[in-house]
Design a protein around this motif. Structure first.
Motif, short mmCIF file in Angstrom:
data_model
loop_
_atom_site.label_atom_id
_atom_site.label_comp_id
_atom_site.label_asym_id
_atom_site.label_seq_id
_atom_site.Cartn_x
_atom_site.Cartn_y
_atom_site.Cartn_z
N PHE A 1 0.81 -1.22 0.00
CA PHE A 1 0.00 0.00 0.00
C PHE A 1 0.84 1.26 0.00
CE2 PHE A 1 -3.07 -3.00 2.15
CZ PHE A 1 -3.85 -3.17 1.03
N GLY A 2 2.11 1.15 -0.40
CA GLY A 2 2.96 2.32 -0.53
C GLY A 2 3.75 2.65 0.72
N ASP A 3 3.64 1.81 1.74
CA ASP A 3 4.37 2.08 2.98
C ASP A 3 5.60 1.18 3.13
OD1 ASP A 3 3.12 -0.32 3.45
OD2 ASP A 3 2.10 0.31 5.28
N GLY A 4 5.92 0.44 2.08
CA GLY A 4 7.09 -0.41 2.10
C GLY A 4 6.90 -1.75 2.79
N VAL A 5 5.70 -2.04 3.24
CA VAL A 5 5.41 -3.30 3.93
C VAL A 5 4.53 -4.17 3.05
CG1 VAL A 5 4.33 -4.35 5.97
CG2 VAL A 5 5.53 -2.16 6.19
N ALA A 6 5.01 -5.37 2.73
CA ALA A 6 4.20 -6.31 1.95
C ALA A 6 3.15 -6.91 2.87
CB ALA A 6 5.08 -7.40 1.37
N ARG A 7 1.95 -7.00 2.37
CA ARG A 7 0.84 -7.60 3.11
C ARG A 7 0.24 -8.69 2.24
NH1 ARG A 7 1.02 -2.40 4.67
NH2 ARG A 7 0.90 -1.99 6.88
N TYR A 8 -0.53 -9.57 2.86
CA TYR A 8 -1.04 -10.73 2.15
C TYR A 8 -2.54 -10.88 2.37
CZ TYR A 8 3.90 -11.70 1.87
OH TYR A 8 5.23 -11.59 1.62
N GLU A 9 -3.19 -11.35 1.31
CA GLU A 9 -4.61 -11.67 1.40
C GLU A 9 -4.93 -12.77 0.41
OE1 GLU A 9 -6.82 -8.14 0.43
OE2 GLU A 9 -6.30 -8.25 -1.67
N PHE A 10 -5.98 -13.51 0.68
CA PHE A 10 -6.37 -14.59 -0.22
C PHE A 10 -6.96 -14.04 -1.50
CE2 PHE A 10 -6.13 -17.16 3.59
CZ PHE A 10 -5.59 -18.32 3.07
N ARG A 11 -6.67 -14.72 -2.58
CA ARG A 11 -7.33 -14.40 -3.85
C ARG A 11 -8.77 -14.85 -3.74
NH1 ARG A 11 -4.42 -13.58 -8.71
NH2 ARG A 11 -6.21 -14.32 -9.85
N ALA A 12 -9.67 -14.06 -4.28
CA ALA A 12 -11.06 -14.48 -4.31
C ALA A 12 -11.18 -15.62 -5.32
CB ALA A 12 -11.95 -13.31 -4.71
N GLU A 13 -11.67 -16.74 -4.88
CA GLU A 13 -11.70 -17.93 -5.72
C GLU A 13 -12.61 -17.77 -6.93
OE1 GLU A 13 -12.25 -21.54 -3.46
OE2 GLU A 13 -11.27 -20.60 -1.74
N ASP A 14 -13.66 -16.98 -6.78
CA ASP A 14 -14.63 -16.86 -7.86
C ASP A 14 -14.52 -15.54 -8.64
OD1 ASP A 14 -15.36 -15.35 -5.70
OD2 ASP A 14 -17.48 -15.86 -5.79
N ALA A 15 -13.59 -14.69 -8.26
CA ALA A 15 -13.47 -13.38 -8.90
C ALA A 15 -12.51 -13.42 -10.08
CB ALA A 15 -13.00 -12.33 -7.89
N ALA A 16 -12.87 -12.71 -11.14
CA ALA A 16 -12.00 -12.63 -12.31
C ALA A 16 -10.81 -11.72 -12.02
CB ALA A 16 -12.78 -12.10 -13.50
N HIS A 17 -11.01 -10.73 -11.15
CA HIS A 17 -9.96 -9.76 -10.86
C HIS A 17 -9.82 -9.54 -9.36
CE1 HIS A 17 -9.22 -8.61 -14.96
NE2 HIS A 17 -10.50 -8.44 -15.15
N HIS A 18 -8.71 -8.91 -9.04
CA HIS A 18 -8.42 -8.50 -7.68
C HIS A 18 -9.37 -7.37 -7.29
CE1 HIS A 18 -5.62 -8.13 -4.37
NE2 HIS A 18 -5.61 -6.84 -4.52
#
Length: 161
Positions: free
Chosen positions: A77-94
């Motif tokens: 998010f621009g603060d230099g810290v990588a964060r993680y979240e699950f991909r939506a299984e049914d979504a075509a996009h993020h």
């Protein structure tokens, strides 16, 4: 949750990886805190409660593997810290994010706001778009309310004196 873990286990097996106890502990922490956009350090601290023997390097490797296999997204998010979240299984996009620059709160926009833009870019630039990410940086409603309340208090102080 067990159903999702089984699907992740199958995804790992299909790429010749196993769901080791350390990987499972990491996946469980991510699932239990799905709304929080955890950093690797956040994940490590929470995993440590479940599996005290796990090391930070193992958590990093697990997050990288899950990211490479497109099970999770690695986002910044621009603060230099990588964060993680699950991909939506049914979504075509993020999905998209709203990031407050005051308190750091992150909200999600599940709706795909860029469908028309994608079509235009694909047509005009003959560019095949596989995915996109959109992050808005600003001030959340809570921080805006606090700012307006403190401004009103400052005005009251000035008028009272």
């Amino acid at each position: 949750m067990e159903e999702r873990i089984d699907r992740i286990k199958q995804q790992l097996y299909s790429h010749n990886y196993k769901l080791t106890p350390q990987r499972e502990a990491t996946v469980r922490v991510l699932l239990e805190n799905e709304e929080d956009h955890l950093s690797a350090e956040d994940v490590y601290m929470l995993v440590k409660d479940k599996a005290p023997e796990i090391g930070l390097a193992t958590v990093y490797r697990t997050l990288e593997l899950l990211s490479e296999l497109k099970i999770i997204h690695k986002i910044n998010f621009g603060d230099g810290v990588a964060r993680y979240e699950f991909r939506a299984e049914d979504a075509a996009h993020h999905h998209h994010h709203l990031v407050c620059i005051r308190c750091g709160k992150v909200d999600e926009i599940i709706e795909d706001l860029l469908e028309d833009v994608e079509k235009k870019v694909q047509k005009e630039f003959r560019f095949e778009i596989l995915d996109h990410r959109l992050t808005f940086h600003g001030i959340c409603q809570d921080c805006s309310s606090e700012k307006s309340q403190s401004s009103q208090q400052a005005v009251r102080k000035v008028t009272i004196e």
